[in-house]
Design a protein around this motif. Sequence first.
Motif, PDB file in Angstrom:
ATOM      1  N   LYS A  70       0.825  -1.215   0.000  1.00  9.31           N
ATOM      2  CA  LYS A  70       0.000   0.000   0.000  1.00  9.31           C
ATOM      3  C   LYS A  70       0.856   1.261   0.000  1.00  9.31           C
ATOM      4  CE  LYS A  70      -4.321  -1.632   1.937  1.00  9.31           C
ATOM      5  NZ  LYS A  70      -5.295  -1.537   3.032  1.00  9.31           N
ATOM      6  N   GLU A  71       1.890   1.260   0.851  1.00 12.96           N
ATOM      7  CA  GLU A  71       2.745   2.447   0.914  1.00 12.96           C
ATOM      8  C   GLU A  71       3.462   2.665  -0.418  1.00 12.96           C
ATOM      9  OE1 GLU A  71       6.704   3.844   3.264  1.00 12.96           O
ATOM     10  OE2 GLU A  71       5.188   2.770   4.451  1.00 12.96           O
ATOM     11  N   GLU A  72       3.948   1.578  -0.992  1.00 15.18           N
ATOM     12  CA  GLU A  72       4.639   1.686  -2.286  1.00 15.18           C
ATOM     13  C   GLU A  72       3.679   2.174  -3.373  1.00 15.18           C
ATOM     14  OE1 GLU A  72       7.000  -1.168  -5.445  1.00 15.18           O
ATOM     15  OE2 GLU A  72       6.662  -1.871  -3.401  1.00 15.18           O
ATOM     16  N   SER A  73       2.460   1.664  -3.348  1.00 13.04           N
ATOM     17  CA  SER A  73       1.488   2.101  -4.362  1.00 13.04           C
ATOM     18  C   SER A  73       1.127   3.566  -4.179  1.00 13.04           C
ATOM     19  CB  SER A  73       0.232   1.229  -4.319  1.00 13.04           C
ATOM     20  OG  SER A  73      -0.467   1.433  -3.109  1.00 13.04           O
ATOM     21  N   SER A  74       1.093   4.025  -2.931  1.00  9.96           N
ATOM     22  CA  SER A  74       0.804   5.431  -2.671  1.00  9.96           C
ATOM     23  C   SER A  74       1.884   6.317  -3.286  1.00  9.96           C
ATOM     24  CB  SER A  74       0.709   5.661  -1.163  1.00  9.96           C
ATOM     25  OG  SER A  74       0.591   7.029  -0.877  1.00  9.96           O
ATOM     26  N   ASN A  75       3.142   5.911  -3.134  1.00  8.38           N
ATOM     27  CA  ASN A  75       4.242   6.674  -3.740  1.00  8.38           C
ATOM     28  C   ASN A  75       4.151   6.654  -5.264  1.00  8.38           C
ATOM     29  OD1 ASN A  75       5.311   7.287  -1.236  1.00  8.38           O
ATOM     30  ND2 ASN A  75       6.707   5.531  -1.222  1.00  8.38           N
ATOM     31  N   ILE A  76       3.841   5.499  -5.812  1.00 15.10           N
ATOM     32  CA  ILE A  76       3.717   5.381  -7.277  1.00 15.10           C
ATOM     33  C   ILE A  76       2.584   6.259  -7.788  1.00 15.10           C
ATOM     34  CG2 ILE A  76       3.110   3.794  -9.139  1.00 15.10           C
ATOM     35  CD1 ILE A  76       4.631   1.606  -7.589  1.00 15.10           C
ATOM     36  N   ILE A  77       1.470   6.265  -7.070  1.00  7.58           N
ATOM     37  CA  ILE A  77       0.318   7.081  -7.487  1.00  7.58           C
ATOM     38  C   ILE A  77       0.669   8.565  -7.440  1.00  7.58           C
ATOM     39  CG2 ILE A  77      -2.001   7.817  -6.786  1.00  7.58           C
ATOM     40  CD1 ILE A  77      -2.531   4.905  -5.984  1.00  7.58           C
ATOM     41  N   GLN A  79       3.638   9.932  -7.752  1.00  4.85           N
ATOM     42  CA  GLN A  79       4.533  10.208  -8.884  1.00  4.85           C
ATOM     43  C   GLN A  79       3.755  10.231 -10.203  1.00  4.85           C
ATOM     44  OE1 GLN A  79       7.647  11.124  -8.696  1.00  4.85           O
ATOM     45  NE2 GLN A  79       7.931  11.225 -10.893  1.00  4.85           N
ATOM     46  N   ALA A  80       2.836   9.301 -10.363  1.00  4.27           N
ATOM     47  CA  ALA A  80       2.036   9.233 -11.597  1.00  4.27           C
ATOM     48  C   ALA A  80       1.179  10.482 -11.749  1.00  4.27           C
ATOM     49  CB  ALA A  80       1.169   7.981 -11.600  1.00  4.27           C
ATOM     50  N   LYS A  81       0.654  10.982 -10.637  1.00  6.60           N
ATOM     51  CA  LYS A  81      -0.159  12.204 -10.699  1.00  6.60           C
ATOM     52  C   LYS A  81       0.681  13.388 -11.161  1.00  6.60           C
ATOM     53  CE  LYS A  81      -3.783  11.148  -7.333  1.00  6.60           C
ATOM     54  NZ  LYS A  81      -4.369  11.487  -6.033  1.00  6.60           N
ATOM     55  N   GLU A  83       3.387  13.269 -13.036  1.00 12.18           N
ATOM     56  CA  GLU A  83       3.679  13.079 -14.461  1.00 12.18           C
ATOM     57  C   GLU A  83       2.442  13.351 -15.311  1.00 12.18           C
ATOM     58  OE1 GLU A  83       5.250   9.144 -14.838  1.00 12.18           O
ATOM     59  OE2 GLU A  83       7.074   9.632 -13.725  1.00 12.18           O
ATOM     60  N   ALA A  84       1.289  12.925 -14.833  1.00 11.01           N
ATOM     61  CA  ALA A  84       0.044  13.148 -15.578  1.00 11.01           C
ATOM     62  C   ALA A  84      -0.272  14.632 -15.678  1.00 11.01           C
ATOM     63  CB  ALA A  84      -1.110  12.410 -14.906  1.00 11.01           C
ATOM     64  N   LYS A  85      -0.014  15.371 -14.589  1.00 15.15           N
ATOM     65  CA  LYS A  85      -0.286  16.804 -14.614  1.00 15.15           C
ATOM     66  C   LYS A  85       0.629  17.506 -15.617  1.00 15.15           C
ATOM     67  CE  LYS A  85      -0.841  20.844 -11.713  1.00 15.15           C
ATOM     68  NZ  LYS A  85      -0.790  21.406 -10.357  1.00 15.15           N
ATOM     69  N   ALA A  86       1.922  17.107 -15.629  1.00 17.01           N
ATOM     70  CA  ALA A  86       2.859  17.703 -16.587  1.00 17.01           C
ATOM     71  C   ALA A  86       2.432  17.363 -18.018  1.00 17.01           C
ATOM     72  CB  ALA A  86       4.273  17.193 -16.318  1.00 17.01           C
ATOM     73  N   GLU A  87       2.024  16.129 -18.241  1.00 17.38           N
ATOM     74  CA  GLU A  87       1.570  15.707 -19.580  1.00 17.38           C
ATOM     75  C   GLU A  87       0.302  16.459 -19.982  1.00 17.38           C
ATOM     76  OE1 GLU A  87       1.804  13.650 -23.127  1.00 17.38           O
ATOM     77  OE2 GLU A  87       3.268  13.668 -21.491  1.00 17.38           O
ATOM     78  N   TYR A  88      -0.602  16.647 -19.020  1.00 15.79           N
ATOM     79  CA  TYR A  88      -1.846  17.382 -19.272  1.00 15.79           C
ATOM     80  C   TYR A  88      -1.545  18.804 -19.721  1.00 15.79           C
ATOM     81  CZ  TYR A  88      -6.058  20.028 -18.122  1.00 15.79           C
ATOM     82  OH  TYR A  88      -7.133  20.880 -18.168  1.00 15.79           O
ATOM     83  N   GLU A  89      -0.645  19.454 -18.999  1.00 18.44           N
ATOM     84  CA  GLU A  89      -0.307  20.831 -19.347  1.00 18.44           C
ATOM     85  C   GLU A  89       0.365  20.900 -20.721  1.00 18.44           C
ATOM     86  OE1 GLU A  89       1.956  22.319 -16.064  1.00 18.44           O
ATOM     87  OE2 GLU A  89       0.205  22.405 -14.736  1.00 18.44           O
ATOM     88  N   SER A  90       1.202  19.922 -21.006  1.00 17.23           N
ATOM     89  CA  SER A  90       1.844  19.873 -22.322  1.00 17.23           C
ATOM     90  C   SER A  90       0.810  19.690 -23.428  1.00 17.23           C
ATOM     91  CB  SER A  90       2.864  18.730 -22.347  1.00 17.23           C
ATOM     92  OG  SER A  90       3.340  18.526 -23.653  1.00 17.23           O
ATOM     93  N   ILE A  91      -0.089  18.748 -23.228  1.00 15.27           N
ATOM     94  CA  ILE A  91      -1.138  18.486 -24.235  1.00 15.27           C
ATOM     95  C   ILE A  91      -2.037  19.699 -24.390  1.00 15.27           C
ATOM     96  CG2 ILE A  91      -3.212  17.106 -24.675  1.00 15.27           C
ATOM     97  CD1 ILE A  91      -1.718  14.716 -23.461  1.00 15.27           C
TER      98      ILE A  91
END
Length: 164
Positions: A70-77, A79-81, A83-91
């Motif tokens: 759970k803790e590892e998945s929280s960190n991954i989520i 980080q993914a958020k 990256e997704a925000k940066a990708e969203y702004e780029s798009i």
Amino acid sequence: MLRLDFNLVLEMINLVVLYLILRKFLFHPLMNIMEKRKTKIADDLGHAADVKKEAHALKDQYELALSGAKEESSNIIHQAKKEAKAEYESILGNAERDANKLLTDARENIALEKEKTLRGMQSEVASLAVSAAKKIMKEQYAQEIDQASYDQFLKEAGEDHDGK
């Protein structure tokens, strides 16, 4: 009174024979199939109970492993958020640039089409004016020809009338 007719006896015999044939070729095989299905269903239910016990054991193991993940998945989520925000702004930036370019191109196309339409309308108006002028000229020329023909007719009619 009830009469026993030969046809009635034959029909009764036919019904008995039909019942025996159906019993031999339909009811017995059908009952065998139903018995086999009943046995298979009972076996499947027993197997399902065993699989259910195994599943509960696996579930307990996975819950133990899950608590650490759970803790590892929280960190991954997290980080993914990011990256997704940066990708969203780029798009979004790319989409805005593309939309502005499309809008500029559309405005240029509209201006070109407007100019082309105006030229076409000017050409059409000129063509209609020439056509109207031709029509007027034809009508005036036709009136002059009609008048000349009428004068010629009167002149000839007068000569024929005087000459007789």
